[in-house]
Design a protein around this motif. Structure first.
Motif, mmCIF file in Angstrom:
data_model
loop_
_atom_site.group_PDB
_atom_site.id
_atom_site.type_symbol
_atom_site.label_atom_id
_atom_site.label_comp_id
_atom_site.label_asym_id
_atom_site.label_seq_id
_atom_site.Cartn_x
_atom_site.Cartn_y
_atom_site.Cartn_z
ATOM 1 N N TYR A 77 0.843 -1.193 0.000
ATOM 2 C CA TYR A 77 0.000 0.000 0.000
ATOM 3 C C TYR A 77 0.876 1.241 0.000
ATOM 4 C CZ TYR A 77 1.069 -0.879 4.932
ATOM 5 O OH TYR A 77 1.712 -1.163 6.108
ATOM 6 N N GLY A 108 -0.772 5.253 6.620
ATOM 7 C CA GLY A 108 0.391 4.722 5.920
ATOM 8 C C GLY A 108 1.703 5.291 6.401
ATOM 9 N N VAL A 109 1.681 6.090 7.443
ATOM 10 C CA VAL A 109 2.918 6.577 8.043
ATOM 11 C C VAL A 109 3.160 5.740 9.301
ATOM 12 C CG1 VAL A 109 4.168 8.572 8.947
ATOM 13 C CG2 VAL A 109 2.313 8.907 7.281
ATOM 14 N N VAL A 110 4.315 5.111 9.384
ATOM 15 C CA VAL A 110 4.619 4.289 10.558
ATOM 16 C C VAL A 110 4.481 5.165 11.799
ATOM 17 C CG1 VAL A 110 6.403 2.963 11.735
ATOM 18 C CG2 VAL A 110 6.124 2.762 9.246
ATOM 19 N N ARG A 140 2.834 -3.850 17.780
ATOM 20 C CA ARG A 140 2.493 -4.693 16.629
ATOM 21 C C ARG A 140 3.720 -5.348 15.992
ATOM 22 N NH1 ARG A 140 -0.714 -0.861 12.950
ATOM 23 N NH2 ARG A 140 -1.592 -0.432 14.990
ATOM 24 N N TYR A 141 4.904 -4.850 16.318
ATOM 25 C CA TYR A 141 6.122 -5.453 15.744
ATOM 26 C C TYR A 141 6.524 -6.601 16.648
ATOM 27 C CZ TYR A 141 5.562 -1.039 13.448
ATOM 28 O OH TYR A 141 5.011 0.009 12.772
ATOM 29 N N TYR A 144 4.738 -10.059 10.056
ATOM 30 C CA TYR A 144 5.629 -9.489 9.041
ATOM 31 C C TYR A 144 6.890 -9.009 9.756
ATOM 32 C CZ TYR A 144 3.254 -5.411 10.942
ATOM 33 O OH TYR A 144 2.717 -4.496 11.803
ATOM 34 N N MET A 199 -1.008 -3.735 9.976
ATOM 35 C CA MET A 199 0.169 -3.418 9.168
ATOM 36 C C MET A 199 0.688 -2.043 9.593
ATOM 37 S SD MET A 199 0.366 -6.137 7.404
ATOM 38 C CE MET A 199 1.470 -5.905 6.022
ATOM 39 N N PRO A 200 1.966 -1.770 9.363
ATOM 40 C CA PRO A 200 2.528 -0.484 9.790
ATOM 41 C C PRO A 200 1.774 0.695 9.171
ATOM 42 C CG PRO A 200 4.275 -2.000 9.122
ATOM 43 C CD PRO A 200 2.982 -2.655 8.757
ATOM 44 N N GLY A 201 1.452 1.659 10.016
ATOM 45 C CA GLY A 201 0.813 2.880 9.527
ATOM 46 C C GLY A 201 -0.685 2.789 9.308
ATOM 47 N N MET A 202 -1.282 1.656 9.627
ATOM 48 C CA MET A 202 -2.734 1.533 9.432
ATOM 49 C C MET A 202 -3.478 2.163 10.611
ATOM 50 S SD MET A 202 -3.240 0.336 6.492
ATOM 51 C CE MET A 202 -1.871 1.389 6.068
#
Lengths: 493, 498
Positions: A103, A207-209, A328-329, A334, B54-57
């Motif tokens: 994305y 979409g920005v970490v 979440r990491y 992932y 997912m990152p940034g969601m």
């Protein structure tokens, strides 16, 4: 061709539109400059093909007489905190090394839609945590600037240090940054460029970490106020995918630029004369007042009484949010997974996160976990939120007396890499002037003022009312015109 | 006052019960993402980027989920908080992609309310009772771990991850397993009336955390245990029985009850320790910075209220007062959405067919719907095709019966044929000779013959032996092969016998 890399956003856009050169020529020039500048370590990955493809699309549009967009033909650097489809997105961490999203962040998509292309993903402090760009898993970024008479590598500031270094070194005409507690303004000040953090909610965070959700804001970094206005206009906009996004039209900031400040009042907060602030910084602040007065503004003294509590409050709120945002990491879906032999789930979490996060990230996760834990929550998190409210109220009071606030961006100029990395608290003080506006969600900008006695850039900060990016940009323009900051770092890379 | 007591060696113990019911909100999409919520899909096919963290969601609240929770709150007479907020509940688990569950701790969407349970002597509920509701908040469901897919690894299915749940928290107002059972049934009924949860406990759409403590009547509350994820009314009642008795044993043996989380084993009907208070997570709740406070406008609240259907208590009252049904019939018919829906359709069709107000046929239709029709269907077993039991067909049978064209027995016979074949009831009545004779001429002729053949009995009857009236009716019905309209037979007999 090298002269093309001296051009900024506006000059490139207008030059491409006017046929002075092609977008492809611009992209090739910057791709080459990027390739030559590996020593700066500004990029984690380069994407020359992305820049060329966008350039070719712009050239094709021009051939057909179509609209090129407000960033048509401009290749930019993308801070590696923005998810880019098909291009590794790491937040400068080991835990996300090799992660390639399917994305595209809203902000980067907005820029591509406006005709921009991407030179590469810019290095940063890991998960945007840092003020010197020394916490990246992919190595320090060096500033193109050197202290006069020394050869030590200097900090480009952080966390948007790859962005500031690349723009100052003229290997990118502009770059995206993100600012949680000064991460656009401080590196801009350190490297003699402009950077604006808009009002919280102007730019989508989708979409920005995430670092600290209630503070994170994207913004442009470029070498002029005009370029920042153009690029911010392209980046901003309501996004239904971000629940904190501002449901407001994006003003025509570029068209609204005016350095005439007649009728405007600029506030000078007395609490910003802090111990430890460099004499030359204070001098530049005095000079800034003169410039703004010269532009027609009235200068008044104001008080922001809770300023001294802002930094401690920030270092509770931001780590608290980060400790949760980074949960979440975990090695499950992932990114990095470290699964020792015979390990269970808890062992996998521990091993993965121990290996995947750097020291500064771990430090902030620990702080954040601590301040949110039972028994400490009220003493830390609740108190910090109260301070945040008081800081915001300080500004609301101030708006009764002035239209914008002038202050230094940082207490000192850049420092050599490695000189502060053992002393996190001193490092945190770098953001002492930047953090209050972040806590209040206000638009704030740094513009270069002058070089200090050691030949290092100093920045001035303008903080505006909510949604008044125009007022901030205009005051910045007035300073830019009077400062006449033309200094360039000598090329050593 | 509940009279349910545990008889211990030291005397009687009272049980105190509170329930936290997790109800999956009926909505097409999840609480904070656009992914589908349909049950039974292939693993990990209903997972958006947001659900997988997912990152940034970022989460964006789904208005329909909020609306359903508000409507539920209104249905239990609860305070709706126009200002509420989402908090993060932080913990690590493989079925929780974000590393936190978005929930509402500090400022729930729905505040205090009440739920009424009815007296049920047989079940051990001597009188009507109001059970207080503490709050309803909305939160995300987690995914599901699968431990049987690989010899050494566990797999995770995120289809449920992010699905909206309402957590409905009662006050510790229940005092017996029966009351708790009635509470869950009533709550389920209300949720299904409102349409905010399908109430399907087998599929996990509704499950309860059961809080149980015991005390000597009149004393302070004892220490409670919480048994997690109990997924049927029967199990809820079993948990309470088991836990209450276990706690009494512990206390009477000089021990103390540990405040702990327990698990129920449906195979043995027992509970066991899942984690003790010492191992309890520190969830580090704090307001979710990705979400603004939820502020509900008046228009939205009005729409929620206006969209509420007639609820079980109101419907029951109306059935009794306006339709003249017995309390039993009214309660039975209003317990389930499907039951009242079938009844009301049939009632309307029947009243319409006969051309009478609903009240005039309500009792007949209620008896048919509650006992006659289910009896026939049950007796046929697999021979019955329930699809043939349309409202039109049943209304047609009831119509013929009301008009006296068929008897009760014939109605059943016709319905049997309908269920087996789907043929038209009127056609069946004609073709199969399943009609009553109301032709006074034929009946009169039969009666005349019977009276003539039984002159002695006629004399006895006239002499005061009233019971013989039944004999004449029976003889007439026999002569008419059971097809005579009993009302007509009675009338003619009365006339002739004077």
């Amino acid at each position: 061709m090298t002269e093309l890399t001296n051009l900024g956003v506006k000059a490139i856009r207008d030059g491409v539109a006017g046929g002075d050169f092609t977008a492809r020529e611009v992209a090739e020039a910057f791709n080459a400059a990027v390739a030559e500048a590996a020593e700066l370590n500004a990029f984690i990955v380069t994407t020359p093909d992305h820049a060329l493809a966008a350039a070719d699309a712009t050239d094709a549009k021009r051939a057909k007489g179509e609209d090129l967009g407000t960033m048509g033909g401009v290749p930019i650097g993308m801070k590696d905190l923005f998810a880019t489809r098909g291009v590794q997105t790491t937040a400068a961490s080991h835990i996300l090394e090799g992660f390639t999203p399917e994305y595209e962040s809203t902000v980067s998509q907005n820029l591509w839609d406006a005709g921009a292309g991407m030179l590469g993903k810019l290095n940063l402090d890991q998960f945007a945590m840092g003020s010197s760009n020394e916490t990246s898993y992919f190595g320090n970024v060096a500033s193109p600037w050197k202290k006069q008479g020394t050869n030590a590598a200097m900090s480009p500031g952080g966390s948007s240090g790859g962005s500031s270094s690349a723009v100052a070194a003229r290997i990118a005409p502009a770059a995206t940054g993100t600012d949680t507690g000064g991460s656009i303004r401080q590196p801009a000040a350190f490297t003699g460029i402009c950077g604006i953090k808009p009002t919280y909610g102007r730019c989508s965070r989708w979409g920005v970490v995430a670092f600290a959700s209630s503070l994170d804001q994207a913004g442009p970094m470029a070498r002029s106020v005009e370029d920042c206005a153009i690029m911010l206009e392209a980046m901003a906009g309501f996004d239904p995918k971000d629940a904190t996004s501002l449901k407001m039209e994006v003003p025509a900031w570029e068209a609204g630029l005016s350095a005439d400040l007649k009728g405007k009042t600029i506030g000078i907060p007395k609490e910003y004369r802090m111990d430890g602030t460099d004499e030359e910084i204070l001098k530049s602040w005095e000079q800034g007042k003169e410039w703004l007065r010269d532009a027609g503004a009235e200068i008044v003294d104001i008080s922001l009484p809770h300023t001294k509590y802002a930094l401690p409050a920030y270092y509770i709120v931001a780590p608290a949010e980060a400790s949760s945002n980074l949960a979440r990491y975990d090695g499950v879906r992932y990114g990095l997974r470290d699964l020792p032999d015979g390990a269970g789930l808890q062992d996998m979490y521990a091993a993965t996160r121990a290996a995947g996060f750097g020291d500064e990230v771990k430090r902030r996760i620990l702080i954040g976990t601590y301040v949110l834990s039972a028994g400490f929550y009220d003493a830390y998190y609740t108190q910090a939120q109260k301070i945040r409210t008081l800081v915001a109220q300080d500004y609301e009071q101030a708006w009764g007396e002035c239209d914008a606030i002038l202050a230094p961006t940082t207490p000192t100029a850049s420092f050599p890499l490695g000189s502060l990395d053992k002393d996190p608290l001193t490092m945190y003080l770098n953001d002492v002037y930047a953090v209050p506006a972040s806590l209040a969600g206000l638009p704030a900008m740094s513009v270069p003022a002058m070089l200090n006695g050691e030949g290092l850039p100093l920045g001035l900060q303008i903080v505006g009312k909510p949604f008044d990016e125009q007022g901030v940009l205009n005051a910045g323009l007035a300073i830019q015109q009077r400062a006449g900051f033309e200094a360039q770092p000598e090329k050593w890379w | 006052m509940s009279t349910y007591r545990i008889q211990g060696a030291t005397g009687e113990w009272e049980v105190v019960i509170g329930l936290e019911v997790h109800a999956q909100v009926t909505s097409n999409a999840k609480l904070f993402s656009g992914a589908s919520t349909a049950f039974g899909a292939e693993p990990n096919t209903q997972v958006s980027l947001v659900d997988a963290a997912m990152p940034g969601m970022l989460p964006v609240p789904n208005r329909e989920c909020i609306r359903q929770a508000v409507r539920t709150g209104m249905a239990i007479e609860a305070e709706i908080n126009a200002w509420s907020r989402f908090d993060r509940k932080n913990y690590f688990y493989a079925d929780l992609p974000q590393g936190y569950q978005i929930s509402q701790l500090y400022h729930p969407l729905v505040g205090e309310g009440a739920l009424h349970i009815e007296a049920d002597e047989k079940a051990g509920i001597p009188q009507d009772k109001v059970i207080g509701i503490e709050r309803i908040h909305v939160e995300q469901d987690a995914g599901k771990l699968m431990h049987d897919q690989h010899p050494t690894m566990s797999y995770v299915d995120l289809n449920r991850s992010g699905v909206a749940l309402m957590e409905i928290v009662s006050k510790p107002d229940m005092r017996s397993p029966a009351e708790a059972g009635a509470y869950v049934r009533k709550l389920r009924s209300i949720l299904r009336y409102v349409g905010s949860c399908d109430g399907n406990m087998e599929e996990g759409s509704m499950r309860a955390d059961v809080n149980v403590s015991v005390r000597k009547p009149g004393e302070e509350f004892g220490t409670r245990t919480e048994t997690k994820n109990v997924n049927s009314v029967r199990f809820v009642m079993q948990v309470i029985e088991y836990e209450a008795n276990r706690q009494v044993d512990v206390l009477e043996n000089g021990g103390t009850v540990d405040q702990e989380t327990r698990l129920f084993d449906p195979n043995t009907g027992t509970t066991r320790t899942m984690r003790s208070k010492e191992d309890a997570h520190d969830y580090r709740y704090f307001p979710d910075p990705d979400l603004l406070p939820l502020e509900l406008e008046d228009d939205f609240l009005e729409e929620c209220r206006a969209s509420l259907p007639e609820l079980p208590d109101a419907k029951r009252k109306r059935y009794e007062e306006e339709l003249g049904l017995t309390p039993y019939n009214a309660r039975e018919l209003t317990a389930e959405v499907e039951t009242f829906a079938r009844f009301e359709t049939l009632l309307a069709a029947t009243a319409n067919g006969i051309g009478k107000p609903e009240k005039a046929v309500a009792t007949q239709v209620a008896n048919w719907a509650l006992s006659v029709a289910p009896g026939v269907i049950k007796s046929l077993g697999e021979e019955a095709n329930p699809a043939h039991a349309t409202a039109e067909a049943q209304a047609s049978i009831l119509d013929m019966q009301a008009k006296g064209e068929i008897s009760g027995g014939q109605a059943k016979e016709i319905f049997e044929i309908v269920l087996k074949t789907g043929r038209d009831p009127e056609e069946i009545a004609e073709t199969e000779g399943l009609k009553q004779v109301s032709d006074t001429g034929a009946i009169e002729a039969a009666i005349d013959e019977i009276l003539a053949n039984n002159e002695d009995k006629v004399e006895q009857y006239k002499g005061g032996k009233d019971k013989l009236f039944g004999f004449f009716v029976g003889q007439t019905m026999k002569a008419m092969q059971g097809k005579a309209n009993p009302a007509v037979v009675n009338q003619i007999l009365k006339d002739k016998l004077g």
